[in-house]
Motif scaffolding. Structure first.
Motif, PDB file in Angstrom:
ATOM      1  N   HIS A   1      76.363  47.329  -5.287  1.00 42.53           N
ATOM      2  CA  HIS A   1      76.223  48.108  -6.784  1.00 42.53           C
ATOM      3  C   HIS A   1      75.200  48.470  -7.108  1.00 42.53           C
ATOM      4  O   HIS A   1      74.999  49.690  -7.986  1.00 42.53           O
TER       5      HIS A   1
ATOM      6  N   GLY B   1      90.775  48.043  -9.383  1.00 42.05           N
ATOM      7  CA  GLY B   1      89.943  47.507  -9.856  1.00 42.05           C
ATOM      8  C   GLY B   1      88.833  49.200  -9.451  1.00 42.05           C
ATOM      9  O   GLY B   1      88.732  50.125  -8.764  1.00 42.05           O
ATOM     10  N   GLU B   2      88.847  49.307 -11.306  1.00 37.92           N
ATOM     11  CA  GLU B   2      88.242  51.146 -11.337  1.00 37.92           C
ATOM     12  C   GLU B   2      87.116  50.977 -11.202  1.00 37.92           C
ATOM     13  O   GLU B   2      86.639  52.009 -10.233  1.00 37.92           O
ATOM     14  N   ARG B   3      86.174  50.340 -10.806  1.00 37.55           N
ATOM     15  CA  ARG B   3      84.768  50.576  -9.894  1.00 37.55           C
ATOM     16  C   ARG B   3      84.734  51.690  -8.742  1.00 37.55           C
ATOM     17  O   ARG B   3      83.621  51.809  -8.412  1.00 37.55           O
TER      18      ARG B   3
ATOM     19  N   GLN C   1     107.674  46.387  -7.659  1.00 40.71           N
ATOM     20  CA  GLN C   1     106.599  45.679  -7.309  1.00 40.71           C
ATOM     21  C   GLN C   1     106.318  44.331  -6.026  1.00 40.71           C
ATOM     22  O   GLN C   1     105.859  44.772  -5.180  1.00 40.71           O
TER      23      GLN C   1
ATOM     24  N   ASN D   1      78.115  42.665  -1.925  1.00 42.29           N
ATOM     25  CA  ASN D   1      78.548  43.430  -3.069  1.00 42.29           C
ATOM     26  C   ASN D   1      77.300  43.614  -4.278  1.00 42.29           C
ATOM     27  O   ASN D   1      77.185  44.438  -4.538  1.00 42.29           O
TER      28      ASN D   1
ATOM     29  N   GLU E   1      91.344  40.805  -7.453  1.00 42.07           N
ATOM     30  CA  GLU E   1      90.536  42.572  -7.915  1.00 42.07           C
ATOM     31  C   GLU E   1      91.265  42.658  -8.915  1.00 42.07           C
ATOM     32  O   GLU E   1      92.771  42.031  -9.314  1.00 42.07           O
ATOM     33  N   ARG E   2      90.340  43.234 -10.336  1.00 40.24           N
ATOM     34  CA  ARG E   2      91.245  43.109 -11.389  1.00 40.24           C
ATOM     35  C   ARG E   2      90.214  44.859 -12.037  1.00 40.24           C
ATOM     36  O   ARG E   2      88.591  45.208 -11.794  1.00 40.24           O
ATOM     37  N   LEU E   3      91.025  45.057 -13.717  1.00 35.90           N
ATOM     38  CA  LEU E   3      90.366  45.595 -13.841  1.00 35.90           C
ATOM     39  C   LEU E   3      89.244  45.197 -14.543  1.00 35.90           C
ATOM     40  O   LEU E   3      89.733  44.039 -15.057  1.00 35.90           O
TER      41      LEU E   3
ATOM     42  N   THR F   1     106.058  51.627  -6.171  1.00 39.50           N
ATOM     43  CA  THR F   1     106.853  51.186  -7.528  1.00 39.50           C
ATOM     44  C   THR F   1     106.400  51.771  -8.886  1.00 39.50           C
ATOM     45  O   THR F   1     107.031  51.426  -9.880  1.00 39.50           O
TER      46      THR F   1
ATOM     47  N   VAL G   1      88.496  40.178   2.737  1.00 40.42           N
ATOM     48  CA  VAL G   1      88.633  40.313   1.662  1.00 40.42           C
ATOM     49  C   VAL G   1      90.086  40.109   1.123  1.00 40.42           C
ATOM     50  O   VAL G   1      90.970  40.567   0.885  1.00 40.42           O
TER      51      VAL G   1
ATOM     52  N   ARG H   1      78.710  48.084 -18.409  1.00 38.81           N
ATOM     53  CA  ARG H   1      79.428  48.049 -17.098  1.00 38.81           C
ATOM     54  C   ARG H   1      79.475  47.422 -15.746  1.00 38.81           C
ATOM     55  O   ARG H   1      80.336  46.443 -15.311  1.00 38.81           O
TER      56      ARG H   1
ATOM     57  N   ASP I   1      91.796  40.927  -1.671  1.00 36.32           N
ATOM     58  CA  ASP I   1      92.552  41.634  -2.619  1.00 36.32           C
ATOM     59  C   ASP I   1      93.446  41.003  -4.436  1.00 36.32           C
ATOM     60  O   ASP I   1      92.938  41.982  -4.890  1.00 36.32           O
TER      61      ASP I   1
ATOM     62  N   TRP J   1      80.918  39.247 -12.762  1.00 35.18           N
ATOM     63  CA  TRP J   1      82.057  39.069 -12.175  1.00 35.18           C
ATOM     64  C   TRP J   1      82.139  39.104 -10.555  1.00 35.18           C
ATOM     65  O   TRP J   1      82.532  38.047 -10.147  1.00 35.18           O
ATOM     66  N   GLU J   2      81.330  39.162 -10.085  1.00 30.50           N
ATOM     67  CA  GLU J   2      80.757  39.037  -8.849  1.00 30.50           C
ATOM     68  C   GLU J   2      80.205  37.452  -8.858  1.00 30.50           C
ATOM     69  O   GLU J   2      80.086  37.082  -7.782  1.00 30.50           O
TER      70      GLU J   2
ATOM     71  N   VAL K   1     101.580  48.230 -10.279  1.00 25.90           N
ATOM     72  CA  VAL K   1     100.905  48.338  -9.212  1.00 25.90           C
ATOM     73  C   VAL K   1     101.898  48.628  -8.154  1.00 25.90           C
ATOM     74  O   VAL K   1     102.679  48.858  -7.587  1.00 25.90           O
TER      75      VAL K   1
END
Lengths: 896, 215
Positions: free
Chosen positions: A714, B28-30, A81, A710, A225-227, B87, A220, A680, A222, A687-688, B83
């Motif tokens: 959305h 980011g699933e969105r 990774q 952003n 970024e995350r879930l 990988t 940006v 969601r 990145d 989050w933003e 990620v």
């Protein structure tokens, strides 16, 4: 096995380090950069490794991994990774940064462009807490990342400037391996970064990373970024339902604002604009506007905030200007101070106090600091040779003398520089010097001056800087400039001048002298505060309870980070020193510089005459704020940002949300029943919002603005996906869905109005008026709360923004493009041709891009209507290009 | 792009015979959601009183999407995120206990890694297609004396290169397919292997030369 490397190739560094570390035996051959070693590749690719089975490895990372994995042990997923990230993310950024640092000598920009990647590594190291990237043992990942970063971070000055602790420790740990040392010594051979020059010049410039010197697109990050986790969603839903009553109330502001025990006391200053001219957009964004956004943000966070600024009025330049306009210096200052205040008022800056430096308090405080320095032995006396005009009875500043150049005998050389040969001149060296005012020949006279003994204060300064830089929030350029100044060594600096217009030096033998502006001007911050309140010392002699933020453009950094702190440290009166130093890069005007004399660019007083509202100016200037690297004000970009970001994105969303409420629900916010999608969205918005708060707290003003856009993006998608206007006509469940979507959207609009306030105060107020939002909602917390509950009655909704038309903006561009008929026509011609040329290039690029876009759309099988409109745009661009190239716009008429 | 790579990973899972399907997202699933929205937004004019999004707006959104959708993420059962395309692919191969696909010796696995990296750097980069012909020329030279990218054994590199090269091959004229004869031979060979050609349509490659005079 045979390893091929080329000299000064940064990619070879990690490979050599891995080779040394592995202890493997193979031949190493040094070849030139162009040599094609790998037979099947049509271009040279180095380093390369020829394996015993006849196969070639031609990627540095794969070679490193080959050397460092013995026999059967598989590389772990974590190593995979890191290597993949390094290949795709870090390498292009690092190449771009190296190019900036080596070829353009822009080290601080290079460092800034590296910042997101470095912070990603820092976070990962902190999270795992391991000695190395993947475990407590070094792996190929460590060698590879170290090798890529080494050229950029090896100079100690750069490493201290980045301020990432875990990263620094890791970097030094890997670098201390004998193998890595040997590899780096071999690659750089003591020539530092310059040894990479010839390699970098050969690299193609079209790397994925933007290689333009200036850019208006924020990067940006990145890495952040995350879930969204279930917990986050639950928390967001809970916060939403708690209602306005449970939220903190906005702080009541009572003047004079003074530091409070147990509160966060924030003192904000914007660099004092010099009074002799009208500020241009670059000046405005550089300090005043940036500081204003931050001040407004602090107030919304309920922090105890004082924001002061004023005009810097003393000095030679004012005297000159006064002479030009036939006024006294005081009259000039009065005139321009009024102009400045008016401009800043128009831009909506929220100073708690806007003062000036020509006040009694200034004399009082400056002289007090002077006495303290003198008594403590931090001032030196020395004599300087200067030209003195008998008739005018004064010493002549460099720009008041003309004469024959000692180098090229040009007869009209100025006192500081010869216009013909360009050499710098010391005024006393001029042959046949003349006073510019009375044409009398001045005589050389010695004049006694006082110097601030910076070398003597250096120890204290370094001690203070060490803790401040560690805790404080300094922009990378500020850190870098400060470090370079100290590295180059401090010399005593003259603090007095032979002038009348200034703060008098309170010593008899210096009766006709005043303080030099650089010593005097920063004291203006204190004296301006003193004119605001008698209790100014509670702000300025209270370092434990006050956090001081200085905003400025980068040319001002040394005075705020080295010289002024030295004055205050030497004065030993427990002064509040700067904690956070926020410096911008430069703003250019349409790929050139602002120039008052050539009439190029928009100046503060003209912005109003363009008919474009102040908030639009604020938005665009903040959107392109030169954070991290130079950026450019560009009319066509202003049009684009206004029409796409404001009109189509933000304005569209707020307007639609409002219109739904007023049209479909009789102006009352409908009942909301949140389903998973809504939840969601709440979490996403939260989050933003948090991202925005974090960025603004770090004074990343431009990046934080992105978060606002952003959220409305959305929101637009949310409305578009749920189509409330259709569902209204459907079943009961459909109607209740439409109600929920409308209710959530209108609350998002309300949140946006608060977040927008630091950037566009007037628009923010307009939205709140249209929504009839309760004034109590004007506090920023980490939560997105439903402040417009079901049943809330909103006001009249109307559009927030106006479309800017191409013709309108083109007319403005022409108007401010620097056509001044009375100036030398030759020069004008040259500049206009270059702008046209640039236009042609820009247009040609735009045509090519648009062409690609159309082809892509067609290939994707996009709907006709969309393709057609893109084609129309392409034709428009082509036409514009032809016109710009000087071909007659005949087609235009034919078409009709 | 990431959408394509998600499909690719699902296809790989099927090829490897992994039963339990994994949970994927892009970073980011969105962003997937954004994609859906745009598709819908384009087609349906939102009510009479509200203007449909302007073309610039749609374009803006697409640019935005392109920028944002980039990296695939696999969420493992223990909540770890893996990620990156290569990988994840290597992780799947190991999970399916088919390590031979990553090379049996140190040299072999280095060569496999080499081509996996080539895949994401050369075939995944923006603007890669413009350089497509020189890429194909290089690969054609490499494959001249090889059956697979690893030489004489099938590896993960072949599978990912196949997915990556598919769109290039589709775009090629019959004449060009013949010109890059070694790539075509390899491609045709891989797409005929059982279970490889999952989500992609078959590219027809003629066995008989028709442009004989070109060579």
């Amino acid at each position: 096995m045979r390893l091929y490397v080329s000299e000064g190739n940064p990619q070879c560094l990690k490979v050599l380090a891995a080779y040394e570390l592995s202890g493997a035996q193979c031949e190493v051959e040094v070849v030139s950069h162009e040599e094609c070693i790998v037979p099947f590749l049509g271009h040279s690719k180095l380093p390369a490794l020829l394996l015993d089975n006849g196969n070639f490895l031609f990627s540095s990372n794969v070679i490193c991994r080959y050397y460092l994995t013995s026999g059967g042990d598989e590389a772990s997923t974590a190593v995979d990774q890191w290597l993949e990230w390094e290949t795709l993310d870090l390498q292009p950024v690092a190449l771009h940064a190296l190019r900036l640092a080596v070829l353009q000598d822009k080290k601080s920009e290079a460092l800034e462009s590296l910042q997101p990647s470095l912070s990603y590594i820092e976070r990962s190291l902190q999270k795992t807490g391991k000695t190395f990237l993947t475990s407590d043992e070094p792996s190929a990942a460590d060698v590879v990342l170290w090798g890529t970063l080494y050229p950029l971070l090896a100079e100690p000055i750069l490493l201290t400037a980045v301020d990432f602790k875990a990263l620094t420790a890791w970097f030094q740990r890997v670098g201390s391996f004998p193998a890595c040392k040997k590899a780096s010594d071999g690659t750089f051979k003591g020539h530092g970064l310059q040894s990479l020059k010839s390699y970098l010049q050969r690299q193609p410039t079209n790397s994925t990373q933007a290689t333009r010197a200036t850019t208006n697109d924020p990067t940006v990050d990145d890495g952040d970024e995350r879930l969204l986790t279930d917990e986050e969603i639950q928390a967001a839903v809970q916060a939403w339902s708690k209602g306005l009553a449970a939220c903190p109330k906005p702080r009541q502001i009572v003047h004079p604002i003074l530091p409070q025990q147990g509160e966060r006391n924030v003192l904000i200053t914007s660099a004092l604009p010099y009074v002799n001219n009208v500020p241009h957009l670059g000046n405005i964004i550089g300090c005043v506007l940036s500081a204003d956004v931050f001040a407004r943000f602090c107030r919304l966070r309920n922090w105890n905030t004082l924001f002061v600024c004023g005009t810097d009025e003393y000095g030679t330049a004012t005297e000159t200007k006064a002479m030009e306009e036939g006024l006294t210096p005081q009259e000039i200052c009065d005139k321009y101070n009024a102009i400045h205040s008016q401009i800043y008022r128009w831009f909506g800056t929220s100073f708690d106090y806007f003062g000036r430096t020509t006040t009694e308090k200034q004399t009082e405080i400056a002289q007090d600091i002077f006495w303290r320095l003198l008594k403590r032995g931090f001032l030196l006396e020395d004599t300087v040779e200067q030209l003195h005009c008998q008739r005018c009875a004064k010493f002549l500043a460099d720009r008041f003398v003309e004469g024959i150049c000692p180098f090229c005998s040009y007869p009209e050389a100025r006192g500081d520089q010869c216009d013909k040969c360009g050499k710098l001149i010391n005024a006393v060296e001029l042959k046949n010097p003349q006073c510019k005012v009375c044409k009398e020949t001045p005589a050389v006279r010695t004049s006694k001056h006082l110097f601030l003994d910076l070398p003597k204060l250096e120890g204290r300064l370094e001690e203070w800087l060490e803790t401040t830089l560690e805790k404080g929030n300094w922009t990378p350029n500020a850190r870098f400039i400060t470090r370079s100044w100290i590295r180059d060594g401090l010399k005593p600096r003259c603090i007095t001048r032979d002038l009348k217009w200034g703060t008098p030096v309170p010593l008899e033998e210096f009766a006709n002298k005043v303080f030099y502006v650089w010593f005097d001007a920063p004291i203006g911050y204190l004296s301006i505060t003193a004119n605001y309140t008698d209790q100014w010392e509670k702000w300025w002699k209270n370092p434990d309870k006050v956090q001081l933020y200085n905003f400025m453009a980068k040319d001002n950094v040394p005075f705020h980070s080295v010289v002024f702190p030295c004055s205050l440290l030497g004065a030993e009166d427990n002064y509040t020193l700067v904690n956070h130093l926020i410096a911008t890069e430069y703003l250019n005007y349409e790929d050139g510089k602002f120039s008052k004399s050539r009439g190029v660019g928009v100046f503060g007083d003209m912005a109003k005459d363009t008919g474009i509202p102040a908030d639009i100016w604020r938005f665009y200037l903040l959107f392109i704020r030169p954070e991290g690297q130079d950026s450019a004000f560009c009319w066509s970009d202003l049009l684009l940002k206004n029409n796409s970001e404001l009109l189509n994105n933000l304005g569209n969303f707020v307007n639609r949300a409002g219109m739904f409420v007023s049209k479909f629900f009789e102006g009352r916010v409908p009942t909301m029943e949140l389903n998973q999608e809504d939840q969601r969205l709440l979490a996403l918005t939260t989050w933003e919002l948090r991202q925005y708060l974090q960025l603004l707290e770090k004074v990343r003003i431009r990046d934080a603005l992105r978060c606002i856009l952003n959220i409305s993006r959305h929101g637009n998608q949310y409305i578009q996906l749920n189509e409330p206007w259709k569902r209204l006509k459907g079943s009961d469940t459909d109607r209740s869905r439409a109600a929920t979507v409308t209710g959530v959207a209108i609350n998002m609009a309300c949140l946006l109005s608060v977040m927008l306030q630091p950037y566009m105060p007037t628009v923010s107020a307009t939205i709140q008026e249209q929504l009839q939002a309760p004034p109590l909602c004007n506090v920023l917390t980490e939560e997105f709360v439903c402040v417009l509950p079901a049943g809330h009655k909103i006001g009249t909704i109307s559009p927030l923004f106006q479309k800017l038309e191409v013709e309108q903006v083109e007319a403005l561009r022409q108007r401010f493009g620097g056509q001044k008929p009375d100036k030398a026509a030759e020069k004008q011609e040259a500049t206009t041709t270059t702008t046209i040329l640039q236009d042609v290039q820009e247009l040609a690029k735009a045509v090519a891009q648009q062409g690609d876009k159309v082809r892509q759309l067609k290939a994707l099988g996009t709907e006709k209507a969309v393709v057609n409109s893109e084609v129309a745009r392409l034709l428009e661009l082509k036409k514009a290009l032809q016109e710009a190239q000087g071909k007659p716009p005949v087609q235009k008429e034919k078409k009709k | 792009m990431a959408e394509a790579s998600l499909k690719e990973l699902v296809s790989l899972e099927k090829y490897l015979g992994l039963k339990k399907t994994n949970k994927y997202s892009t970073q980011g699933e969105r962003k997937q959601q954004q994609h859906r929205v745009i598709k819908q937004g384009r087609g349906s004019p939102p009510g009479s009183s509200f203007d449909p999004p302007t073309p610039e707006y749609v374009q803006e959104q697409q640019d935005w999407r392109k920028k944002m959708i980039s990296v695939p993420v696999l969420q493992t059962k223990d909540g770890q995120n893996i990620v990156g395309l290569v990988t994840i692919a290597c992780h799947l191969v190991k999970a399916a206990k088919q390590e031979q696909l990553l090379g049996r010796t140190r040299e072999e696995s280095a060569v496999v890694q080499q081509w996996l990296e080539y895949r994401i750097v050369q075939l995944g980069a923006p603007g890669a297609k413009e350089e497509g012909r020189s890429t194909l020329r290089d690969l054609n030279g490499y494959l001249e004396d090889k059956v697979y990218f690893g030489g004489d054994f099938l590896s993960l590199a072949d599978i990912l290169m196949y997915y990556g090269l598919h769109s290039y091959m589709v775009d090629l004229t019959v004449q060009d397919r013949e010109k890059f004869v070694n790539v075509s031979r390899w491609f045709s060979h891989i797409q005929q292997l059982p279970n490889v050609q999952q989500h992609l349509p078959r590219v027809h490659i003629m066995k008989n030369r028709i442009y004989t005079n070109v060579h």
